[in-house]
Design an enzyme around this catalytic site. Structure first.
Site, PDB file in Angstrom:
ATOM      1  N   GLU A 315       0.830  -1.211   0.000  1.00 20.58           N
ATOM      2  CA  GLU A 315       0.000   0.000   0.000  1.00 20.58           C
ATOM      3  C   GLU A 315       0.862   1.258   0.000  1.00 20.58           C
ATOM      4  OE1 GLU A 315      -3.616   1.880   2.719  1.00 20.58           O
ATOM      5  OE2 GLU A 315      -1.914   0.873   3.680  1.00 20.58           O
ATOM      6  N   LYS A 414      20.406 -13.987 -12.045  1.00 15.49           N
ATOM      7  CA  LYS A 414      20.499 -15.038 -11.030  1.00 15.49           C
ATOM      8  C   LYS A 414      19.736 -16.295 -11.443  1.00 15.49           C
ATOM      9  CE  LYS A 414      21.340 -11.833  -7.247  1.00 15.49           C
ATOM     10  NZ  LYS A 414      21.651 -10.726  -8.163  1.00 15.49           N
ATOM     11  N   SER A 456      18.729   0.262  -6.329  1.00 20.58           N
ATOM     12  CA  SER A 456      17.421  -0.381  -6.206  1.00 20.58           C
ATOM     13  C   SER A 456      17.212  -0.862  -4.781  1.00 20.58           C
ATOM     14  CB  SER A 456      17.328  -1.564  -7.176  1.00 20.58           C
ATOM     15  OG  SER A 456      18.205  -2.596  -6.773  1.00 20.58           O
ATOM     16  N   THR A 477      30.754  -9.203   1.747  1.00 16.65           N
ATOM     17  CA  THR A 477      30.709 -10.633   2.049  1.00 16.65           C
ATOM     18  C   THR A 477      32.026 -11.342   1.766  1.00 16.65           C
ATOM     19  OG1 THR A 477      29.769 -11.036  -0.132  1.00 16.65           O
ATOM     20  CG2 THR A 477      28.230 -10.794   1.692  1.00 16.65           C
ATOM     21  N   ARG A 544      26.642 -15.057   2.134  1.00 20.54           N
ATOM     22  CA  ARG A 544      25.367 -15.344   2.764  1.00 20.54           C
ATOM     23  C   ARG A 544      24.701 -16.532   2.078  1.00 20.54           C
ATOM     24  NH1 ARG A 544      22.698  -9.548   2.210  1.00 20.54           N
ATOM     25  NH2 ARG A 544      23.536  -9.909   0.124  1.00 20.54           N
TER      26      ARG A 544
END
Length: 636
Positions: A315, A414, A456, A477, A544
């Site tokens: 919303e 991906k 983004s 990472t 991760r």
């Protein structure tokens, strides 16, 4: 005491009237070598009574009193000269129409406009110089700044900064040797960009503004590196695409961001084709409140669709994009675009069908998806499958039933040899669209893959920016991890271009350029923020769940075909079996109740190239979090 606009206009008008009278009298005195005969004195006064009102009327007609003296420019002087010439011609015409000897020497008719133009134009320029020096004199705390680039943008910028109390231009730098030693608006071109460090040592300059909007990103990045190495805070002005008015203002000066340095050449679009495809059409965008979906809506708005249907589950995101499109600034740039804001979940066939039945879209761009890799890898596998696969299938089936001409799926790199649930579900969504294309001729399905986009939602860039603002450390990472990057506008533009070119069933792969090492990207952001590696540490936290060290443009069993567009290729993927959709439908009915491990097994059965990772050892922070959750659950 501040003088009102009306009072300033009257003062300017009075000044010009007095200047006209003095110029007329001075022309007579000069004509007679400063010894005006008595006989000509009466001629001068008699003509003065009607010459000044006539000239004043001409000045008003030419709008000389709309400008502000402190911003007087060459254009204002040109307008004054033209108005004076017309006024001189009017005076000569009146004298000619009188039809009798007036006693006014012809040389006066030449001297008067010359003197009047100098008086009116000169007084305005002198007033501007006085105001700017007065402002500079009161502004002892102005920050000294170098400008990198000595072209038109720099010239406009100098004018703006001269009126600012915040900045003082200390010099210009440009790699063009022909400009060295020259000056622009009184500011010297001190040398090439390589001399910046030496100039900084001799100057109090603290900032550098990159005024090279037409240069390539490599040149701007080189300028930024030199400025940072010299110990200067780097700022820039927008690109030419943003400077619609062609004028740089102080308010447009901003800090350099990675978009400026990692960006690529502008996308060449088939504007005529896109206009023909989208103009006066109803276009539906799912996930319209997200970073990609919202930019797609903006890009689509450029081609004047009849209506943009914004379908969004969040919303707040839907409210934000609606407010942007209803805003005065957006409507000034794009016009009053009709929009429909629809709150709904793509997994709801009823809500999706209602939307199609009401708005009858011709084109659908499906951007709604879960895309955060680690979040979807643990505890949320079922939601990733249902949203990314079932949601795509739900919208696609509704598009076919409604007779939609073209369905564009936003996919990801991906999905190539996926090692995570998010990538596997997006590859599965591609396969759904491929299979639907094979059994349907009316609706054409086009898939578009691209990598990370700068800024983004979920991107590493905002995360690094927040960590730097908090004083660090910056977390990466793995030292070797790389990703492809492109700007959100570029990605959205290429999606539309691919959608236009697609004939049905193609998987378009965007040219993402060269991969960027994330650790180097973090260092670049730290340097641009004015910190050294010692002041802002980079901490490596380990990969991760589901993360790969690098992304790939194509799967092992895929090859690509060239297209007429230099930044688009077509991936030739393997065919899906004929019973694929039936088997998938049977599984999706049960997926919501299955464990993460079972879901990953089923994904591997549908997507053979999917290799689920066992996952790296948990970090101490992850172990503490898991222990805390286990303790809460045990205490129930």
């Amino acid at each position: 005491m501040r003088i009102g606009v009306r009072s300033r206009t009257l003062l300017a008008f009075g000044h010009d009237a007095v200047a006209a009278a003095l110029a007329w009298c001075a022309a007579f005195w000069l004509r007679f070598n400063l010894e005006l005969p008595d006989a000509y004195f009466s001629v001068m006064v008699e003509a003065l009574i009607w010459v000044v009102p006539l000239q004043a009327a001409v000045f008003c007609t030419f709008g000389l009193y709309r400008g502000i003296w402190r911003y007087a420019s060459v254009a204002d002087v040109q307008r004054i000269v033209f108005a004076v010439i017309v006024a001189a011609m009017a005076v000569a015409m009146v004298l000619l129409l009188q039809g009798r000897p007036t006693g006014v020497p012809r040389s006066v008719l030449i001297l008067d406009p010359l003197l009047l133009a100098v008086a009116m134009g000169g007084s305005r320029m002198l007033y501007r110089i006085w105001r700017e020096r007065r402002t500079a004199g009161r502004n002892g705390s102005a920050r000294s700044v170098f400008i990198l680039g000595a072209g038109d943008t720099a010239a406009n910028l100098i004018k703006e900064l001269e009126r600012s109390r915040e900045w003082r231009v200390a010099g210009l730098f440009d790699d063009n040797p022909e400009r060295h030693g020259r000056s622009i608006h009184g500011v010297a071109v001190l040398g090439s960009l390589d001399t910046l460090r030496a100039a900084k040592a001799r100057s109090a300059a603290t900032h550098a503004i990159i005024a090279m909007p037409s240069s390539g990103h490599g040149a701007r990045r080189h300028a930024a590196d030199l400025a940072v190495d010299a110990g200067l805070k780097v700022l820039t002005v927008p690109s030419f695409d943003d400077l619609v008015s062609g004028k740089v203002t102080v308010s447009q000066i901003r800090e350099v961001e990675l978009d400026d340095l990692l960006g690529r050449d502008p996308v060449v679009l088939d504007s005529a084709g896109l206009s023909s495809w989208l103009a006066e059409r109803v276009v539906m965008v799912t996930g319209a409140g997200g970073s990609i979906g919202s930019e797609l809506c903006r890009q689509i708005a450029r081609f004047k669709p009849r209506c943009i249907v914004m379908f969004e589950m969040s919303e707040f995101a839907l409210y934000q994009i609606e407010q942007e499109f209803r805003g005065a600034e957006f409507q000034r740039d794009y016009g009053n675009i009709a929009i429909a804001t629809v709150a709904g979940d793509v997994r709801s066939p009823t809500r999706v069908a209602q939307t199609f039945a009401r708005y009858r879209p011709t084109v659908v761009v499906h951007a709604a998806a879960y895309k955060h890799v680690p979040l979807m890898e643990v505890d949320n596998c079922a939601e990733a499958v249902l949203n990314n696969v079932l949601g795509t299938w739900s919208v696609a089936r509704a598009a076919i039933a409604a007779g939609v001409e073209k369905f564009v799926l936003i996919s990801t790199d991906k999905a190539v040899n996926p090692t995570n649930v998010m990538g596997a579900t997006k590859r599965l969504a591609e396969m759904v669209c491929e299979r639907l294309q094979g059994s349907n001729a009316a609706t054409r399905f086009v898939m578009v893959r691209f990598g990370n986009v700068l800024g983004s939602a979920g991107s590493v860039i905002p995360k690094f920016r927040a960590q730097i603002a908090a004083g660090g450390p910056v977390t990466v990472t793995d030292p070797q991890i790389t990703r492809f990057f492109m700007s959100i506008p570029e990605a959205a533009q290429l999606v539309l271009q691919a959608g236009l070119m697609g004939r049905g069933g193609e998987i378009f792969v965007l040219d993402m350029g060269e991969p960027v090492r994330i650790s180097e990207l973090a260092r670049e952001m730290i340097r641009l923020s004015g910190f050294s590696d010692d002041e802002m540490r980079i901490v490596y936290t380990g990969l991760r769940p589901g993360e790969k060290l690098f992304e790939e443009p194509l799967s092992d069993d895929e090859h690509s075909l060239l297209t007429p567009h230099p930044k688009l290729r077509i991936a030739q993927a393997r065919q899906t079996p004929g019973d694929f959709l039936q088997r998938l439908d049977d599984w999706l009915q049960q997926a919501h109740a299955q464990s993460d491990d079972l879901i990953k097994q089923r994904l591997a059965a549908f997507v053979p190239e999917y290799q689920a990772q066992s996952g790296p050892p948990p970090s101490p922070a992850q172990e503490r979090s898991a222990s805390a959750v286990s303790a809460v659950l045990a205490g129930r």
